[in-house]
Design a protein around this motif. Sequence first.
Motif, PDB file in Angstrom:
ATOM      1  N   TRP A  36       0.385  -0.908  -0.138  1.00  0.00           N
ATOM      2  CA  TRP A  36      -0.387   0.302  -0.113  1.00  0.00           C
ATOM      3  C   TRP A  36       0.829   1.272  -0.515  1.00  0.00           C
ATOM      4  O   TRP A  36      -0.055   2.282  -0.243  1.00  0.00           O
ATOM      5  N   GLY A  37       2.323   1.568  -0.065  1.00  0.00           N
ATOM      6  CA  GLY A  37       2.993   2.646   0.191  1.00  0.00           C
ATOM      7  C   GLY A  37       3.078   2.979   1.125  1.00  0.00           C
ATOM      8  O   GLY A  37       3.491   4.116   1.895  1.00  0.00           O
ATOM      9  N   TYR A  38       2.995   2.551   2.946  1.00  0.00           N
ATOM     10  CA  TYR A  38       2.825   3.143   3.747  1.00  0.00           C
ATOM     11  C   TYR A  38       4.396   3.157   4.431  1.00  0.00           C
ATOM     12  O   TYR A  38       4.735   1.603   3.939  1.00  0.00           O
ATOM     13  N   GLU A  39       5.066   4.215   4.587  1.00  0.00           N
ATOM     14  CA  GLU A  39       6.669   4.102   5.369  1.00  0.00           C
ATOM     15  C   GLU A  39       5.883   4.557   6.913  1.00  0.00           C
ATOM     16  O   GLU A  39       5.026   5.424   7.003  1.00  0.00           O
ATOM     17  N   GLN A  40       6.677   3.780   7.416  1.00  0.00           N
ATOM     18  CA  GLN A  40       6.990   3.810   9.125  1.00  0.00           C
ATOM     19  C   GLN A  40       7.846   5.050   9.607  1.00  0.00           C
ATOM     20  O   GLN A  40       8.725   5.180   8.515  1.00  0.00           O
ATOM     21  N   ILE A  41       7.395   6.328  10.645  1.00  0.00           N
ATOM     22  CA  ILE A  41       8.077   7.291  11.153  1.00  0.00           C
ATOM     23  C   ILE A  41       8.823   7.115  12.208  1.00  0.00           C
ATOM     24  O   ILE A  41       8.353   6.156  13.202  1.00  0.00           O
ATOM     25  N   GLY A  42       9.827   6.374  11.912  1.00  0.00           N
ATOM     26  CA  GLY A  42      11.058   6.236  13.018  1.00  0.00           C
ATOM     27  C   GLY A  42      10.699   4.221  13.379  1.00  0.00           C
ATOM     28  O   GLY A  42      10.385   3.591  12.807  1.00  0.00           O
ATOM     29  N   LYS A  43      11.567   4.032  14.037  1.00  0.00           N
ATOM     30  CA  LYS A  43      12.212   2.866  14.652  1.00  0.00           C
ATOM     31  C   LYS A  43      11.512   3.104  16.531  1.00  0.00           C
ATOM     32  O   LYS A  43      11.880   4.039  16.745  1.00  0.00           O
ATOM     33  N   PRO A  44      11.309   2.102  17.109  1.00  0.00           N
ATOM     34  CA  PRO A  44      10.569   1.637  17.901  1.00  0.00           C
ATOM     35  C   PRO A  44      11.837   2.318  18.989  1.00  0.00           C
ATOM     36  O   PRO A  44      13.067   1.233  18.434  1.00  0.00           O
ATOM     37  N   ILE A  81       8.714  20.095  25.471  1.00  0.00           N
ATOM     38  CA  ILE A  81       9.633  19.921  24.058  1.00  0.00           C
ATOM     39  C   ILE A  81       9.806  20.525  23.342  1.00  0.00           C
ATOM     40  O   ILE A  81       8.848  20.931  22.710  1.00  0.00           O
ATOM     41  N   ALA A  82      10.302  20.997  23.723  1.00  0.00           N
ATOM     42  CA  ALA A  82      11.490  22.406  22.238  1.00  0.00           C
ATOM     43  C   ALA A  82      11.575  21.125  20.726  1.00  0.00           C
ATOM     44  O   ALA A  82      11.872  19.715  21.131  1.00  0.00           O
ATOM     45  N   GLU A  83      11.526  21.600  19.573  1.00  0.00           N
ATOM     46  CA  GLU A  83      11.836  21.353  18.546  1.00  0.00           C
ATOM     47  C   GLU A  83      13.115  21.022  18.814  1.00  0.00           C
ATOM     48  O   GLU A  83      14.296  22.446  18.928  1.00  0.00           O
ATOM     49  N   ASP A  84      13.734  20.124  18.064  1.00  0.00           N
ATOM     50  CA  ASP A  84      15.296  19.749  17.656  1.00  0.00           C
ATOM     51  C   ASP A  84      15.747  18.422  18.567  1.00  0.00           C
ATOM     52  O   ASP A  84      16.541  18.685  19.410  1.00  0.00           O
ATOM     53  N   GLU A  85      14.306  18.752  20.306  1.00  0.00           N
ATOM     54  CA  GLU A  85      15.599  18.551  21.232  1.00  0.00           C
ATOM     55  C   GLU A  85      15.616  16.887  21.355  1.00  0.00           C
ATOM     56  O   GLU A  85      14.998  15.915  20.549  1.00  0.00           O
ATOM     57  N   LEU A  86      16.288  16.417  21.518  1.00  0.00           N
ATOM     58  CA  LEU A  86      16.128  14.390  21.097  1.00  0.00           C
ATOM     59  C   LEU A  86      15.555  13.429  22.399  1.00  0.00           C
ATOM     60  O   LEU A  86      14.326  13.995  23.631  1.00  0.00           O
ATOM     61  N   VAL A  87      14.626  13.632  21.798  1.00  0.00           N
ATOM     62  CA  VAL A  87      13.532  12.309  22.031  1.00  0.00           C
ATOM     63  C   VAL A  87      13.954  10.832  21.612  1.00  0.00           C
ATOM     64  O   VAL A  87      13.950  10.457  20.495  1.00  0.00           O
ATOM     65  N   TYR A  88      13.293   9.845  22.189  1.00  0.00           N
ATOM     66  CA  TYR A  88      12.280   8.437  22.317  1.00  0.00           C
ATOM     67  C   TYR A  88      11.591   8.510  21.514  1.00  0.00           C
ATOM     68  O   TYR A  88      10.102   8.719  21.888  1.00  0.00           O
ATOM     69  N   ILE A  89      11.306   7.421  20.725  1.00  0.00           N
ATOM     70  CA  ILE A  89       9.987   6.901  19.900  1.00  0.00           C
ATOM     71  C   ILE A  89       9.577   5.678  20.671  1.00  0.00           C
ATOM     72  O   ILE A  89      10.220   4.818  20.579  1.00  0.00           O
ATOM     73  N   ARG A  90       8.615   6.054  21.571  1.00  0.00           N
ATOM     74  CA  ARG A  90       7.761   4.590  21.816  1.00  0.00           C
ATOM     75  C   ARG A  90       6.916   4.326  21.190  1.00  0.00           C
ATOM     76  O   ARG A  90       6.980   3.364  20.789  1.00  0.00           O
ATOM     77  N   PHE A  91       6.414   5.059  19.653  1.00  0.00           N
ATOM     78  CA  PHE A  91       5.659   4.040  19.026  1.00  0.00           C
ATOM     79  C   PHE A  91       5.606   4.669  17.633  1.00  0.00           C
ATOM     80  O   PHE A  91       5.341   6.413  17.448  1.00  0.00           O
ATOM     81  N   ILE A  92       5.779   3.931  16.445  1.00  0.00           N
ATOM     82  CA  ILE A  92       6.183   4.443  15.547  1.00  0.00           C
ATOM     83  C   ILE A  92       5.030   5.078  15.287  1.00  0.00           C
ATOM     84  O   ILE A  92       3.893   5.044  15.288  1.00  0.00           O
ATOM     85  N   GLY A  93       5.284   5.642  13.788  1.00  0.00           N
ATOM     86  CA  GLY A  93       4.063   6.432  13.316  1.00  0.00           C
ATOM     87  C   GLY A  93       3.836   6.070  11.881  1.00  0.00           C
ATOM     88  O   GLY A  93       4.808   5.564  11.293  1.00  0.00           O
ATOM     89  N   TYR A  94       3.011   6.416  10.723  1.00  0.00           N
ATOM     90  CA  TYR A  94       3.059   5.753   9.437  1.00  0.00           C
ATOM     91  C   TYR A  94       2.798   8.012   8.643  1.00  0.00           C
ATOM     92  O   TYR A  94       2.170   8.027   8.243  1.00  0.00           O
ATOM     93  N   GLN A  95       3.227   7.587   7.459  1.00  0.00           N
ATOM     94  CA  GLN A  95       2.963   8.270   6.299  1.00  0.00           C
ATOM     95  C   GLN A  95       2.522   7.720   5.142  1.00  0.00           C
ATOM     96  O   GLN A  95       3.114   6.283   5.226  1.00  0.00           O
ATOM     97  N   HIS A  96       1.745   8.385   4.440  1.00  0.00           N
ATOM     98  CA  HIS A  96       1.783   8.134   2.549  1.00  0.00           C
ATOM     99  C   HIS A  96       2.257   8.576   2.171  1.00  0.00           C
ATOM    100  O   HIS A  96       1.338   9.862   1.717  1.00  0.00           O
ATOM    101  N   GLN A  97       2.832   8.514   0.629  1.00  0.00           N
ATOM    102  CA  GLN A  97       2.803   9.751   0.042  1.00  0.00           C
ATOM    103  C   GLN A  97       2.857  10.995   0.187  1.00  0.00           C
ATOM    104  O   GLN A  97       2.365  11.855  -0.116  1.00  0.00           O
ATOM    105  N   GLY A  98       3.715  10.982   1.723  1.00  0.00           N
ATOM    106  CA  GLY A  98       4.249  12.646   1.700  1.00  0.00           C
ATOM    107  C   GLY A  98       2.784  13.131   3.141  1.00  0.00           C
ATOM    108  O   GLY A  98       3.594  14.090   3.736  1.00  0.00           O
ATOM    109  N   ARG A  99       2.172  12.702   3.132  1.00  0.00           N
ATOM    110  CA  ARG A  99       0.746  12.623   4.504  1.00  0.00           C
ATOM    111  C   ARG A  99       1.551  11.886   5.422  1.00  0.00           C
ATOM    112  O   ARG A  99       1.114  10.394   5.330  1.00  0.00           O
ATOM    113  N   ILE A 100       1.198  12.643   6.304  1.00  0.00           N
ATOM    114  CA  ILE A 100       1.093  11.377   7.633  1.00  0.00           C
ATOM    115  C   ILE A 100      -0.256  11.730   7.918  1.00  0.00           C
ATOM    116  O   ILE A 100      -0.852  12.521   8.399  1.00  0.00           O
ATOM    117  N   LEU A 101      -0.282   9.758   7.949  1.00  0.00           N
ATOM    118  CA  LEU A 101      -0.996   9.383   8.813  1.00  0.00           C
ATOM    119  C   LEU A 101      -1.700   9.204  10.567  1.00  0.00           C
ATOM    120  O   LEU A 101      -2.504   9.143  10.646  1.00  0.00           O
TER     121      LEU A 101
END
Length: 203
Positions: free
Chosen positions: A143-151, A169-189
């Motif tokens: 389906w072309g769904y891409e993961q955002i980050g890794k656990p 949390i400020a922009e560019d501050e280091l954070v940990y990905i707890r749960f991944i996200g998904y995007q499709h053709q540049g649109r954040i799902l």
Amino acid sequence: MESLLAIAIGFLALLLIIPAISAAIASQSNSLTDKLQLARSQIELLENELKATHQNYLELEQKLHQLVLEKAALHQDGLRLHEELQQQRLELTDEIRSSTFEQLQTLLTNYPSIHQMVRVKPELPAKNLLSMFTSLDNLLNKWGYEQIGKPWEQVPYNPQIHQPDTADIAEDELVYIRFIGYQHQGRILVPAKVSRTLPGGGR
């Protein structure tokens, strides 16, 4: 003698008056004739205008009838297209469901067994179950769904693709990905859920 003279004078006067009377009558007759001719011309013009108006009315009536027929035809076409669209939507929905079920068939048939195995053998290593989710990965790739980050990956916070667990949390501050996200053709799902710490309070 005097009476004959009076009669002669009267007769002579009558002879003089008759031409004037005749001329007046002729003049009046000519005037009436002109008026009658003018009236006839006006009546003829009115008749012509009436004929033209009637012809225009007939043409407009014909056009109106044609428009009514066209409107009815367009309405029927609209109903037909709506029915076709509904039918295509149903067929497409069934096709998507069938295709999705086919892609997830292995996972769906194994899931009840996985659930039972975990309930009976809670000590069963999770790695023994990962292979059963291959069909889900294949479907997402298809389906072309891409993961955002890794656990548990540490990344700079990006408010465009990340959802923080706290608002400070400020922009560019280091954070940990707890749960991944998904995007499709540049649109954040769904944005990836991030935190300053890992689950269990690590790091």
